[in-house]
Design a protein around this motif. Structure first.
Motif, short mmCIF file in Angstrom:
data_model
loop_
_atom_site.label_atom_id
_atom_site.label_comp_id
_atom_site.label_asym_id
_atom_site.label_seq_id
_atom_site.Cartn_x
_atom_site.Cartn_y
_atom_site.Cartn_z
N ASP A 174 -2.94 -14.93 20.32
CA ASP A 174 -1.71 -14.99 19.63
C ASP A 174 -1.76 -16.40 18.79
N ALA A 175 -1.54 -16.25 17.42
CA ALA A 175 -1.82 -17.24 16.41
C ALA A 175 -0.67 -18.42 16.64
N ASP A 176 0.42 -17.82 17.33
CA ASP A 176 1.48 -18.84 17.43
C ASP A 176 1.44 -19.89 19.10
N GLN A 177 0.23 -19.55 19.53
CA GLN A 177 -0.04 -20.20 20.64
C GLN A 177 -1.48 -20.55 20.83
N ALA A 178 -2.56 -20.23 19.75
CA ALA A 178 -3.68 -20.63 19.72
C ALA A 178 -4.04 -22.15 19.56
N ALA A 179 -5.12 -22.51 20.25
CA ALA A 179 -5.38 -23.76 19.85
C ALA A 179 -6.34 -23.81 18.49
N LEU A 189 2.74 -29.76 21.30
CA LEU A 189 3.19 -30.14 22.62
C LEU A 189 3.86 -28.90 23.08
N CYS A 190 4.65 -28.16 22.45
CA CYS A 190 5.12 -26.96 22.59
C CYS A 190 4.13 -25.92 23.05
N ARG A 191 2.97 -25.83 22.46
CA ARG A 191 2.08 -24.75 22.99
C ARG A 191 1.50 -25.15 24.03
N ALA A 192 1.31 -26.42 24.48
CA ALA A 192 0.79 -27.15 25.41
C ALA A 192 1.59 -26.91 26.67
N ALA A 193 3.12 -26.54 26.53
CA ALA A 193 3.99 -26.28 27.45
C ALA A 193 4.21 -24.78 27.58
N GLY A 194 3.23 -24.09 26.96
CA GLY A 194 3.40 -22.58 27.00
C GLY A 194 4.48 -21.77 26.09
N ILE A 195 5.24 -22.63 24.98
CA ILE A 195 6.01 -22.31 24.17
C ILE A 195 5.35 -21.80 22.86
N ARG A 196 5.59 -20.68 22.33
CA ARG A 196 5.18 -20.27 20.88
C ARG A 196 5.62 -21.03 19.87
N ALA A 197 5.09 -21.58 19.11
CA ALA A 197 5.39 -22.36 18.07
C ALA A 197 4.69 -22.26 17.04
N ARG A 198 4.99 -22.63 15.79
CA ARG A 198 4.46 -22.82 14.43
C ARG A 198 4.85 -23.62 13.37
N GLU A 199 3.85 -24.16 12.41
CA GLU A 199 4.49 -24.94 11.59
C GLU A 199 5.15 -24.22 10.47
N VAL A 200 5.97 -25.02 9.63
CA VAL A 200 6.72 -24.44 8.51
C VAL A 200 6.84 -25.62 7.33
N ALA A 245 12.25 -22.81 3.63
CA ALA A 245 10.90 -22.31 4.16
C ALA A 245 10.28 -21.49 3.28
N LEU A 246 8.97 -22.04 2.54
CA LEU A 246 8.12 -21.38 1.69
C LEU A 246 6.81 -20.61 2.44
N GLY A 247 6.71 -21.02 3.53
CA GLY A 247 5.50 -20.87 4.46
C GLY A 247 5.45 -21.08 5.84
N ARG A 248 5.08 -20.05 6.52
CA ARG A 248 5.08 -20.32 8.05
C ARG A 248 3.66 -20.00 8.75
N GLY A 249 3.31 -20.81 9.90
CA GLY A 249 2.34 -20.67 10.46
C GLY A 249 1.03 -20.45 9.66
N SER A 250 0.12 -19.28 9.72
CA SER A 250 -0.98 -19.34 8.68
C SER A 250 -0.51 -18.61 7.54
N ARG A 251 0.68 -18.02 7.31
CA ARG A 251 1.09 -17.53 6.12
C ARG A 251 1.78 -18.39 5.06
N GLN A 252 1.04 -19.28 4.30
CA GLN A 252 1.60 -20.32 3.78
C GLN A 252 1.29 -20.22 2.27
N ASP A 253 1.26 -18.90 1.64
CA ASP A 253 0.64 -18.50 0.40
C ASP A 253 1.34 -19.16 -0.74
N ALA A 254 2.79 -19.55 -0.37
CA ALA A 254 3.60 -19.93 -1.55
C ALA A 254 3.48 -21.52 -1.74
N ILE A 255 2.80 -22.18 -0.78
CA ILE A 255 2.67 -23.56 -0.81
C ILE A 255 2.05 -24.04 -2.07
N SER A 256 1.19 -23.30 -2.65
CA SER A 256 0.57 -23.85 -4.15
C SER A 256 1.52 -23.81 -5.08
#
Length: 163
Positions: A2-7, A79-90, A137-148
């Motif tokens: 799961d990409a939202d829980q992976a290290a 920290l969220c992922r270390a606690a078992g919580i699915r989290a992603r950067e935005v 939000a322009l991009g989330r998790g691994s989907r950040q195409d709009a950031i450029s």
């Protein structure tokens, strides 16, 4: 898988210092949302706000103790992922008033946590358990195409209208 829980290299939540802090903060707190809110507070309070600070790994951010919005969101996600919580950067824009820059839209990073079937935006840089409506939000998790696009984006006026 799961990409939202992976290290990852940046979100190295398996690092012992991150796991220890997540465990100490969350303890026996029941529920995903209550645990995520508890993890947001120490990130907001612990990191000195330093614009332009650049640390790639969450474990380095924790050790350094300072950073801008990217470091705040990255440490919170780890920290969220270390606690078992699915989290992603935005990544996106926020309407804010930064001293000499004045009010306007600024590049910003925050996080989202998965609570039930919903993703809830959390801004540990501003200490917001629920990120307010100034976040775009322009991009989330691994989907950040709009950031450029951000580098070439220029907003000269925005009008609010009732629908």
């Amino acid at each position: 898988g799961d990409a939202d829980q992976a290290a990852t290299i940046e979100i190295d939540w398996e690092h012992q210092a991150l796991r220890d802090l997540a465990s100490a903060v969350v303890g026996s707190t029941p529920g995903t949302w209550a645990s995520a809110r508890k993890l947001s507070r120490p990130v907001y309070e612990r990191l000195d706000k330093v614009y332009g600070q650049s640390r790639d790994r969450a474990s380095e951010i924790l050790k350094q103790g300072k950073g801008d919005c990217t470091e705040h969101s990255r440490l919170f996600v780890a920290l969220c992922r270390a606690a078992g919580i699915r989290a992603r950067e935005v990544k996106g824009l926020v309407y804010a008033n930064y001293g000499q820059g004045g009010p306007g839209l600024y590049w910003h990073a925050w996080a989202e946590v998965k609570v039930g079937d919903a993703w809830i935006a959390v801004d540990p840089t501003f200490g917001q358990d629920v990120a307010d409506a100034t976040h775009i939000a322009l991009g989330r998790g691994s989907r950040q195409d709009a950031i450029s696009l951000v580098g070439s984006l220029k907003v000269t006026r925005a009008d609010a209208r009732k629908p």
